[in-house]
Design a protein around this motif. Sequence first.
Motif, mmCIF file in Angstrom:
data_model
loop_
_atom_site.group_PDB
_atom_site.id
_atom_site.type_symbol
_atom_site.label_atom_id
_atom_site.label_comp_id
_atom_site.label_asym_id
_atom_site.label_seq_id
_atom_site.Cartn_x
_atom_site.Cartn_y
_atom_site.Cartn_z
ATOM 1 N N UNK A 72 0.815 -1.211 0.000
ATOM 2 C CA UNK A 72 0.000 0.000 0.000
ATOM 3 C C UNK A 72 0.857 1.272 0.000
ATOM 4 N N UNK A 73 1.858 1.285 -0.843
ATOM 5 C CA UNK A 73 2.725 2.462 -0.927
ATOM 6 C C UNK A 73 3.431 2.531 -2.281
ATOM 7 N N UNK A 74 3.929 3.709 -2.589
ATOM 8 C CA UNK A 74 4.742 3.962 -3.782
ATOM 9 C C UNK A 74 5.730 5.070 -3.447
ATOM 10 N N UNK A 75 6.945 4.942 -3.987
ATOM 11 C CA UNK A 75 7.993 5.916 -3.705
ATOM 12 C C UNK A 75 8.310 6.711 -4.971
ATOM 13 N N UNK A 76 8.350 8.026 -4.813
ATOM 14 C CA UNK A 76 8.703 8.932 -5.907
ATOM 15 C C UNK A 76 10.015 9.623 -5.568
ATOM 16 N N UNK A 77 10.854 9.808 -6.574
ATOM 17 C CA UNK A 77 12.155 10.458 -6.396
ATOM 18 C C UNK A 77 12.287 11.578 -7.418
ATOM 19 N N UNK A 78 12.634 12.749 -6.924
ATOM 20 C CA UNK A 78 12.932 13.901 -7.786
ATOM 21 C C UNK A 78 14.437 14.123 -7.719
ATOM 22 N N UNK A 79 15.126 13.840 -8.821
ATOM 23 C CA UNK A 79 16.585 13.954 -8.861
ATOM 24 C C UNK A 79 16.997 15.306 -9.422
#
Length: 353
Positions: free
Chosen positions: A182-189
């Motif tokens: 029940x999760x998702x990870x987003x990355x802004x590089x």
Amino acid sequence: MNIFTFLICILVNVVKSQSSDIVRAKILASQKTLSEKSDLYVTCSTFGSKKHSDVTVYLCHNGIGVMKQIQKVDDSDTPFIIYRVTPKDSGNYSCVYSAKEYEPSAVKARGNKIIEIRVIENFAPAHLLLSGASTVSHGAEIELLCSLPYILQTLGGCGSVQSYLMRDGVVCQVQGFDVERREARFVVKDAVPRDSGQYSCVVRPSQCFGEDEERLTGNNEVVLQVNEAFPLGLTLYSIVAVMLLLGIGLWLYRRDEVISCAKRPQTDENAVELQRHTESERQLSDEQGESFDEQGESFDEPEDYGYQNVEIGVVQTYNNSVPVYDELPSLGSSDENPTEPLYATCSKDNDLV
């Protein structure tokens, strides 16, 4: 009191008579789980239970009638369509029929078979958590966690569905959402100033996110390279330096051109005319020099260089100089001015007497 009891008895009799008049039917559905804003198709069947007459068929939702249709004597199946379903349309559905016609909401019954219809919402608001400080420097890496506090219902039992990272209400990233975790990870590089804004997260349970969807291509691909931009101050300094170098180069070029023109012989018409004029002046000067020499020889005889009495109209010279007058103006005859002298006497002090 007797009137109140009488009304209750009438109501009970109506319910009993209605219950005896309502007959259970079967229900069929091609799809039990569907996405929001799609259409639900179900069929109520009276096959094997209806007598040879027209009846009214009712579609019930959670035991209460929601729709009705007249079924002809020769028909046994009646289709129902619920357009653009919402999550509120999820629940248990069944069918009944009656020889009498009632308002759908007045029918409270369940059919022979009950099916569960599940409507999956298109977008589920999720909770977003920022890992680290809310203010970062240029080029930093930002990580955001999107999560849901409840078990998510998906279409076809998808293990991963689409989730969207929104910046100021606009989608900026799409990532797979793990249904089990029940999760998702987003990355802004390599964060830049334009990455600033208000972020939120939504999940789309009605759209599966498969591994083959992580890389999708169109008809063609184009390559775009973004170079590092120079700081504004450095750019201005570069422009000034280039302009200064261009100015120095132009000055050197003009200086060399002037020097080369000075050294280059005059071959044009002006130069030829100037040369002719110079030769003419030189020849004239030579002739005047010879004339002066001849006059000088005649002036060498008298030793007394003092002034002498001269007659009017005669040129007087002294000290080997150029004549003062070529011709003196006439003073008139003695007849016209008898009292005026016909000549003047000059002293050495240059005074007229």
